[in-house]
Design a protein around this motif. Structure first.
Motif, PDB file in Angstrom:
ATOM      1  N   GLN A 185       0.868  -1.188   0.000  1.00  0.00           N
ATOM      2  CA  GLN A 185       0.000   0.000   0.000  1.00  0.00           C
ATOM      3  C   GLN A 185       0.896   1.226   0.000  1.00  0.00           C
ATOM      4  O   GLN A 185       1.676   1.435   0.931  1.00  0.00           O
ATOM      5  N   THR A 186       0.810   2.001  -1.048  1.00  0.00           N
ATOM      6  CA  THR A 186       1.632   3.211  -1.126  1.00  0.00           C
ATOM      7  C   THR A 186       0.711   4.419  -1.208  1.00  0.00           C
ATOM      8  O   THR A 186      -0.510   4.284  -1.263  1.00  0.00           O
ATOM      9  N   ASN A 187       1.300   5.574  -1.187  1.00  0.00           N
ATOM     10  CA  ASN A 187       0.555   6.805  -1.424  1.00  0.00           C
ATOM     11  C   ASN A 187       1.515   7.682  -2.219  1.00  0.00           C
ATOM     12  O   ASN A 187       2.374   8.340  -1.646  1.00  0.00           O
TER      13      ASN A 187
ATOM     14  N   ASN B  51      -2.426  12.953  -1.355  1.00  0.00           N
ATOM     15  CA  ASN B  51      -2.786  13.708  -2.558  1.00  0.00           C
ATOM     16  C   ASN B  51      -3.995  14.620  -2.353  1.00  0.00           C
ATOM     17  O   ASN B  51      -4.359  15.371  -3.251  1.00  0.00           O
TER      18      ASN B  51
ATOM     19  N   SER C 231     -15.912   2.405   2.060  1.00  0.00           N
ATOM     20  CA  SER C 231     -15.717   2.044   0.658  1.00  0.00           C
ATOM     21  C   SER C 231     -16.068   3.240  -0.226  1.00  0.00           C
ATOM     22  O   SER C 231     -16.760   4.177   0.199  1.00  0.00           O
ATOM     23  N   ALA C 232     -15.607   3.165  -1.452  1.00  0.00           N
ATOM     24  CA  ALA C 232     -15.835   4.251  -2.403  1.00  0.00           C
ATOM     25  C   ALA C 232     -17.322   4.562  -2.533  1.00  0.00           C
ATOM     26  O   ALA C 232     -17.725   5.730  -2.530  1.00  0.00           O
TER      27      ALA C 232
ATOM     28  N   ARG D 232       1.503  11.225  -8.217  1.00  0.00           N
ATOM     29  CA  ARG D 232       0.204  11.161  -8.905  1.00  0.00           C
ATOM     30  C   ARG D 232      -0.560  12.470  -8.751  1.00  0.00           C
ATOM     31  O   ARG D 232      -1.587  12.678  -9.391  1.00  0.00           O
TER      32      ARG D 232
ATOM     33  N   SER E  67      -5.790   6.213   0.563  1.00  0.00           N
ATOM     34  CA  SER E  67      -4.656   5.679   1.329  1.00  0.00           C
ATOM     35  C   SER E  67      -4.425   6.571   2.556  1.00  0.00           C
ATOM     36  O   SER E  67      -5.282   6.666   3.420  1.00  0.00           O
TER      37      SER E  67
ATOM     38  N   TYR F  45      -9.058  -2.285  -7.828  1.00  0.00           N
ATOM     39  CA  TYR F  45      -9.324  -3.044  -6.609  1.00  0.00           C
ATOM     40  C   TYR F  45     -10.813  -3.016  -6.238  1.00  0.00           C
ATOM     41  O   TYR F  45     -11.234  -3.681  -5.294  1.00  0.00           O
TER      42      TYR F  45
HETATM   43  C1  LIG Z   1      -2.618   1.450  -4.866  1.00  0.00           C
HETATM   44  S1  LIG Z   1      -3.376   2.294  -3.530  1.00  0.00           S
HETATM   45  C2  LIG Z   1      -3.436   3.933  -4.212  1.00  0.00           C
HETATM   46  C3  LIG Z   1      -3.544   4.970  -3.151  1.00  0.00           C
HETATM   47  C4  LIG Z   1      -3.619   6.400  -3.655  1.00  0.00           C
HETATM   48  N1  LIG Z   1      -4.817   6.617  -4.430  1.00  0.00           N
HETATM   49  C5  LIG Z   1      -2.411   6.761  -4.485  1.00  0.00           C
HETATM   50  O1  LIG Z   1      -2.549   6.954  -5.695  1.00  0.00           O
HETATM   51  O2  LIG Z   1      -1.324   6.858  -3.932  1.00  0.00           O
HETATM   52  C6  LIG Z   1      -5.072   1.764  -3.647  1.00  0.00           C
HETATM   53  C7  LIG Z   1      -5.907   2.169  -2.440  1.00  0.00           C
HETATM   54  O3  LIG Z   1      -7.267   1.879  -2.717  1.00  0.00           O
HETATM   55  C8  LIG Z   1      -7.884   1.415  -1.520  1.00  0.00           C
HETATM   56  N2  LIG Z   1      -9.120   0.705  -1.900  1.00  0.00           N
HETATM   57  C9  LIG Z   1      -9.216  -0.503  -2.509  1.00  0.00           C
HETATM   58  N3  LIG Z   1     -10.510  -0.816  -2.729  1.00  0.00           N
HETATM   59  C10 LIG Z   1     -11.256   0.215  -2.250  1.00  0.00           C
HETATM   60  C11 LIG Z   1     -12.658   0.483  -2.186  1.00  0.00           C
HETATM   61  N4  LIG Z   1     -13.553  -0.380  -2.662  1.00  0.00           N
HETATM   62  N5  LIG Z   1     -13.065   1.651  -1.642  1.00  0.00           N
HETATM   63  C12 LIG Z   1     -12.154   2.531  -1.143  1.00  0.00           C
HETATM   64  N6  LIG Z   1     -10.824   2.326  -1.177  1.00  0.00           N
HETATM   65  C13 LIG Z   1     -10.367   1.196  -1.724  1.00  0.00           C
HETATM   66  C14 LIG Z   1      -6.789   0.581  -0.876  1.00  0.00           C
HETATM   67  O4  LIG Z   1      -7.012   0.379   0.506  1.00  0.00           O
HETATM   68  C15 LIG Z   1      -5.537   1.418  -1.170  1.00  0.00           C
HETATM   69  O5  LIG Z   1      -5.265   2.342  -0.148  1.00  0.00           O
END
Ligand SMILES: C[S@@+](CC[C@H](N)C(=O)[O-])C[C@H]1O[C@@H](n2cnc3c(N)ncnc32)[C@H](O)[C@@H]1O
Length: 385
Positions: free
Chosen positions: A131-133, A175, A277-278, A137, A171, A303
């Motif tokens: 898991q990054t941030n 951003n 969740s989103a 981006r 994350s 994801y």
């Molecule tokens: C690859 S990280 C990218 C984080 C950030 N957006 C960035 O660009 O640095 C993907 C993130 O999406 C989150 N995530 C995955 N499925 C999700 C969902 N259904 N709703 C909200 N967040 C979700 C994960 O927990 C993770 O923190």
């Protein structure tokens, strides 16, 4: 006992690390793969060997489980915490150097020693998925926002432009502060957007035609910052900060430096990331008068389940239908485009704006997806179309 799966994954990840500039990880992974090639079949010898013991439960792993990166991050976390000084000598993330430290063979030995002496910690650390941030981006996100502002003609009405930032899959929410980073078209002396005082500065962030107002002439008045993530990273804790740092490969010092700076910004600008969740987040989202409501996301869509994706899309359409000239809305997405053959720049920036806008002499219907740029998985550099 068949070690074929995990061996293949270790080799593939080793090649990827070599290609993406991590000789340290590439070397360690190659040695891990070699050790599994000689793996004995009886359980007793597996238990006696720290490499086989830690990888044993994951022999049949598939790529999506990301075991190689999870293992490396588990060890990196121990190094970052200061609990593996012998391995730290090789890790630039700790001021070390692979060759000055003694070379790849010694580095490998120090890695195995961590597995041996901190086995339970490593095994517990394996629980965490990468898991990054990525602050890089922010470059496509801010550029996309400047395009939306331009198309909606907002800077002509009020500059700084009142906006509200909303992010799904945020994350740690770094951003949601990306207006505090600086994006340059070339070297340090080139034109750019963002505060000159920030230490999160991206040179050659925007290649090709610059976003409108990207010279700094369009400014933002960010009225609120909100985010959601199913597994938010708490940046106020040492553990949260180290969680993010552990997934940056030890030889990627530029990214580590940017993360440290962004964490400093986050410290003085707290933002709440809701654990949700989103879909739950966008369902609560409403447009407000006199402000541009921004909904953005980067590298998270893959994801989200197809069912949730559909629901989020539906809610975006609903919000779009409510937008007016004085209550505008934009959806900005920077996500992988699997069809792109260019492996180095495989993400695309797509921007939608509501209500309808005028582009040149044409009136463009509201909400049309506009593919504006492509970028790398770390965001920068962004190549504008
Ligand atoms: C690859 S990280 C990218 C984080 C950030 N957006 C960035 O660009 O640095 C993907 C993130 O999406 C989150 N995530 C995955 N499925 C999700 C969902 N259904 N709703 C909200 N967040 C979700 C994960 O927990 C993770 O923190």
């Amino acid at each position: 006992m068949d070690w074929k799966n995990i061996r293949q994954l270790l080799r593939e990840q080793s090649d990827t690390c070599a290609r993406l500039g991590s000789p340290i990880y590439s070397g360690i992974l190659r040695r891990l793969a070699l050790d599994t090639a000689d793996a004995p079949v009886d359980e007793q010898s597996v238990t006696a060997d720290p490499v086989l013991r830690v990888l044993g439960p994951h022999r049949a792993a598939v790529a999506s489980e990301m075991i190689p990166l999870r293992l490396l991050a588990a060890v990196h976390r121990i190094v970052l915490a200061g609990n593996a000084p012998d391995l730290a000598r090789f890790f630039p993330s700790m001021g070390g150097d692979l060759y000055a430290g003694g070379g790849p063979m010694e580095c490998w030995q120090a890695f195995v020693d961590v597995l041996k002496h901190r086995f339970d910690e490593v095994r517990a650390g394996l629980e965490y998925f990468p898991q990054t941030n990525e602050t890089g981006r922010g470059a496509p996100l801010i550029g996309g926002l400047l395009h939306a502002i331009d198309q909606l003609g907002l800077a002509g009405v009020q500059n700084p432009v009142p906006v509200r930032f909303n992010e799904i899959g945020a994350s740690g929410g770094l951003n949601l502060r990306c207006d505090r980073f600086r994006y340059l078209s070339g070297d340090e002396d080139s034109a750019g957007w963002g505060p000159t005082s920030t230490c999160v500065t991206f040179t050659e962030a925007w290649l090709g035609e610059q976003p409108p107002g990207g010279d700094g002439s369009v400014r933002l008045d960010v009225r609120s910052r909100q985010g959601a993530d199913i597994n938010p990273v708490d940046l106020t804790t040492e553990a949260g900060q180290q969680h993010l740092m552990s997934f940056i490969w030890p030889d990627h010092v530029l990214r580590q430096g940017r993360l440290r700076c962004a964490l400093d910004i986050a410290r003085v600008m707290p933002v709440e990331i809701h654990r949700e969740s989103a879909i739950d987040f966008v369902n609560r989202l409403e447009l407000t008068e006199g402000e541009l409501t921004v909904l953005w996301h980067s590298v998270m869509w893959q994801y989200v389940t197809p069912a949730e994706q559909q629901q989020v899309q539906k809610r975006i359409e609903e919000l779009g239908a409510q937008a007016t000239q004085s209550k505008p809305f934009t959806h900005i997405s920077f996500e992988p485009a699997p069809h792109l053959e260019d492996r180095a720049a495989s993400q695309v920036l797509v921007v939608r704006v509501w209500p309808s806008v005028r582009v040149g002499n044409m009136k463009m219907p509201a909400g049309v997806p506009q593919l504006l740029a492509k970028g790398t998985s770390h965001g920068i550099p962004v190549q504008w179309k």
